[in-house]
Design a protein around this motif. Structure first.
Motif, short mmCIF file in Angstrom:
data_model
loop_
_atom_site.label_atom_id
_atom_site.label_comp_id
_atom_site.label_asym_id
_atom_site.label_seq_id
_atom_site.Cartn_x
_atom_site.Cartn_y
_atom_site.Cartn_z
N MET A 45 64.11 36.27 83.13
CA MET A 45 64.94 37.40 83.48
C MET A 45 65.84 36.99 84.64
N THR A 46 67.10 37.34 84.55
CA THR A 46 68.06 37.06 85.61
C THR A 46 68.55 38.37 86.21
N ILE A 47 68.53 38.43 87.53
CA ILE A 47 69.01 39.62 88.24
C ILE A 47 70.08 39.17 89.22
N PRO A 48 71.32 39.63 89.05
CA PRO A 48 72.37 39.24 90.01
C PRO A 48 72.10 39.86 91.37
N LEU A 49 72.33 39.09 92.43
CA LEU A 49 72.12 39.59 93.78
C LEU A 49 72.90 38.77 94.77
N TYR A 50 72.98 39.26 95.99
CA TYR A 50 73.60 38.54 97.09
C TYR A 50 72.49 37.93 97.94
N ILE A 51 72.72 36.69 98.38
CA ILE A 51 71.73 36.00 99.21
C ILE A 51 72.34 35.75 100.59
N LEU A 52 71.63 36.16 101.62
CA LEU A 52 72.05 35.96 103.00
C LEU A 52 71.33 34.73 103.54
N PHE A 53 72.10 33.77 104.03
CA PHE A 53 71.54 32.58 104.66
C PHE A 53 71.78 32.67 106.16
N SER A 54 70.77 32.36 106.95
CA SER A 54 70.91 32.35 108.40
C SER A 54 69.88 31.41 109.01
N ASN A 55 70.35 30.53 109.88
CA ASN A 55 69.44 29.63 110.60
C ASN A 55 68.64 30.39 111.64
N GLU A 56 69.09 31.57 112.02
CA GLU A 56 68.42 32.37 113.05
C GLU A 56 67.47 33.41 112.46
N MET A 57 67.37 33.50 111.15
CA MET A 57 66.57 34.56 110.53
C MET A 57 65.10 34.48 110.92
N THR A 58 64.55 33.27 111.06
CA THR A 58 63.13 33.17 111.41
C THR A 58 62.85 33.80 112.78
N GLU A 59 63.84 33.74 113.66
CA GLU A 59 63.69 34.32 114.99
C GLU A 59 63.60 35.85 114.92
N TYR A 60 64.26 36.43 113.94
CA TYR A 60 64.33 37.89 113.81
C TYR A 60 63.60 38.39 112.57
N ARG A 61 62.65 37.64 112.07
CA ARG A 61 61.97 37.97 110.82
C ARG A 61 61.31 39.35 110.85
#
Length: 68
Positions: A1-17
């Motif tokens: 199954m394929t679901i279209p979506l937007y993916i956010l990439f951030s090197n700082e995301m782990t800091e604000y998880r």
């Protein structure tokens, strides 16, 4: 199954998880899922899904919630 979506990439995301978890609250669960980009790159990311238990019980989460 394929679901279209937007993916956010951030090197700082782990800091604000924890911030998105606090924002979404117990009404949603964070789930780790694999993804494949149009360029063929494969990775893993988190989505938020409705906490069905809480939704069915009037917003009361008595059952322990688990996030991946």
């Amino acid at each position: 199954m394929t679901i279209p979506l937007y993916i956010l990439f951030s090197n700082e995301m782990t800091e604000y998880r924890s911030y998105p978890d606090e924002f979404e609250g117990t009404g949603y669960l964070r789930i780790l899922l694999p993804f494949k980009l149009e360029n063929g790159e494969i990775g893993a990311g988190n989505i938020y899904a409705l906490n069905q238990y809480e939704a069915e019980n009037g917003g009361i989460a008595e059952k322990p919630l688990e996030c991946v």
